[in-house]
Design an enzyme around this catalytic site. Structure first.
Site, PDB file in Angstrom:
ATOM      1  N   SER A  33      64.060  38.546  52.315  1.00  0.00           N
ATOM      2  CA  SER A  33      62.700  38.329  52.861  1.00  0.00           C
ATOM      3  C   SER A  33      62.530  36.889  53.331  1.00  0.00           C
ATOM      4  O   SER A  33      61.766  36.124  52.732  1.00  0.00           O
ATOM      5  CB  SER A  33      61.624  38.744  51.852  1.00  0.00           C
ATOM      6  OG  SER A  33      61.915  38.383  50.526  1.00  0.00           O
ATOM      7  N   GLY A  43      65.184  35.129  48.176  1.00  0.00           N
ATOM      8  CA  GLY A  43      66.207  34.079  48.088  1.00  0.00           C
ATOM      9  C   GLY A  43      67.390  34.412  48.973  1.00  0.00           C
ATOM     10  O   GLY A  43      67.513  35.545  49.479  1.00  0.00           O
ATOM     11  N   LEU A  44      68.262  33.438  49.119  1.00  0.00           N
ATOM     12  CA  LEU A  44      69.459  33.597  49.955  1.00  0.00           C
ATOM     13  C   LEU A  44      70.373  34.700  49.436  1.00  0.00           C
ATOM     14  O   LEU A  44      70.295  35.063  48.253  1.00  0.00           O
ATOM     15  CB  LEU A  44      70.265  32.291  49.940  1.00  0.00           C
ATOM     16  CG  LEU A  44      69.647  31.052  50.587  1.00  0.00           C
ATOM     17  CD1 LEU A  44      70.494  29.826  50.247  1.00  0.00           C
ATOM     18  CD2 LEU A  44      69.542  31.242  52.100  1.00  0.00           C
ATOM     19  N   SER A  45      71.249  35.183  50.275  1.00  0.00           N
ATOM     20  CA  SER A  45      72.315  36.083  49.827  1.00  0.00           C
ATOM     21  C   SER A  45      73.119  35.340  48.755  1.00  0.00           C
ATOM     22  O   SER A  45      73.390  34.142  48.891  1.00  0.00           O
ATOM     23  CB  SER A  45      73.204  36.430  51.030  1.00  0.00           C
ATOM     24  OG  SER A  45      74.275  37.232  50.624  1.00  0.00           O
ATOM     25  N   ALA A  46      73.462  36.043  47.699  1.00  0.00           N
ATOM     26  CA  ALA A  46      74.234  35.475  46.568  1.00  0.00           C
ATOM     27  C   ALA A  46      73.442  34.460  45.747  1.00  0.00           C
ATOM     28  O   ALA A  46      74.014  33.674  44.992  1.00  0.00           O
ATOM     29  CB  ALA A  46      75.556  34.858  47.030  1.00  0.00           C
ATOM     30  N   SER A  47      72.126  34.486  45.881  1.00  0.00           N
ATOM     31  CA  SER A  47      71.315  33.575  45.055  1.00  0.00           C
ATOM     32  C   SER A  47      71.166  34.114  43.636  1.00  0.00           C
ATOM     33  O   SER A  47      70.878  33.364  42.704  1.00  0.00           O
ATOM     34  CB  SER A  47      69.922  33.363  45.678  1.00  0.00           C
ATOM     35  OG  SER A  47      69.251  34.600  45.828  1.00  0.00           O
ATOM     36  N   LYS A  98      69.425  37.377  43.191  1.00  0.00           N
ATOM     37  CA  LYS A  98      68.271  38.296  43.186  1.00  0.00           C
ATOM     38  C   LYS A  98      68.575  39.622  42.496  1.00  0.00           C
ATOM     39  O   LYS A  98      67.849  40.046  41.593  1.00  0.00           O
ATOM     40  CB  LYS A  98      67.816  38.640  44.631  1.00  0.00           C
ATOM     41  CG  LYS A  98      67.405  37.481  45.473  1.00  0.00           C
ATOM     42  CD  LYS A  98      66.973  37.930  46.859  1.00  0.00           C
ATOM     43  CE  LYS A  98      68.023  38.617  47.691  1.00  0.00           C
ATOM     44  NZ  LYS A  98      69.184  37.826  48.080  1.00  0.00           N
ATOM     45  N   SER A  99      69.642  40.279  42.942  1.00  0.00           N
ATOM     46  CA  SER A  99      69.943  41.627  42.421  1.00  0.00           C
ATOM     47  C   SER A  99      70.289  41.580  40.937  1.00  0.00           C
ATOM     48  O   SER A  99      69.866  42.452  40.166  1.00  0.00           O
ATOM     49  CB  SER A  99      71.109  42.257  43.188  1.00  0.00           C
ATOM     50  OG  SER A  99      70.762  42.358  44.536  1.00  0.00           O
TER      51      SER A  99
END
Ligand code: PPS
Length: 199
Positions: A105, A31-35, A37-38
């Protein structure tokens, strides 16, 4: 290019599963940055560990401090980044651990190669699309990366000046602007139950 190398046979995956009484797999969050994920990866890792399941998180920013510190954000470097991570995740999965890979990714082909790598080894690979409209991600901007990308300070920024190829048929599709982190992590847990990775 490595030459004159020989593959050493080892205890195979099925033997390890029966000895450890746990299956491994890779949960691949894209997914996008700031979506989110982490955050979801951290929550999921903790929930699995609390259930007594061996789990380990591999995360974009963290891996770039060590294993992939030589890579930047060109298409070629991102391809190599994902290739290495896929190999590492496969090793974790093969060791009967739930590898939780959280990487932008952005390229479909790279994610497909990661899936094939697991499939060839008889390991489950679960692609999870952490979906959010780019406006929401940009509004969150916890690291102020979108701001820098808009200002031209960061080049090749995913979603702004570099592509993100969204999965067309992910195993799990989560909308982090519509559900909480806990709800998202629970969807993944339910999927792992179906695969009998979690009882
Ligand atoms: S990739 O595309 O999968 O190779 O990226 P990944 O290894 O997941 O690394 C993403 C994190 O790197 C930071 N960062 C950038 N992201 C995207 N584009 C550019 N140009 C960039 N430069 C630095 C950023 O903190 C990403 O983390 P997340 O958690 O996604 O925000």
């Amino acid at each position: 290019m490595s030459t004159n190398v020989t593959w050493h046979a080892n205890i195979n995956y099925d033997e390890r599963v029966s000895l450890r009484n746990q299956k491994g797999c890779t949960v691949w969050l894209t997914g996008l940055s700031a979506s989110g994920k982490s955050t979801i990866a951290c929550t999921l890792e903790k929930l699995l560990l609390l259930e007594g399941i061996s789990a380990y998180r591999l995360d974009g920013d963290n891996i770039r401090f060590g294993l992939n510190k030589d890579l930047g954000f060109t298409e070629e470097d991102r391809n190599e980044n994902i290739r290495r991570i896929a190999e590492v995740a496969k090793l974790f999965a093969d060791s009967c651990t739930v590898a939780i890979a959280a990487f932008i990714s952005p390229y479909k082909a790279d994610r497909e190669k990661a899936r094939e790598l697991h499939k060839d080894a008889g390991l489950d690979f679960i692609e999870v699309f952490i979906d959010v409209p780019i406006e929401v991600a940009e509004n969150r901007d916890p690291k102020e990366l979108y701001k820098k990308a808009r200002a031209g300070i960061i080049k090749d920024f995913t979603g702004i000046s570099a592509p993100y190829e969204a999965p067309e048929n992910p195993d799990i599709h989560l909308r982090t602007d519509k559900e909480t982190v806990e709800q998202c992590a629970d969807h993944i847990l339910q999927f792992l139950k179906k695969l009998e990775i979690l009882q």
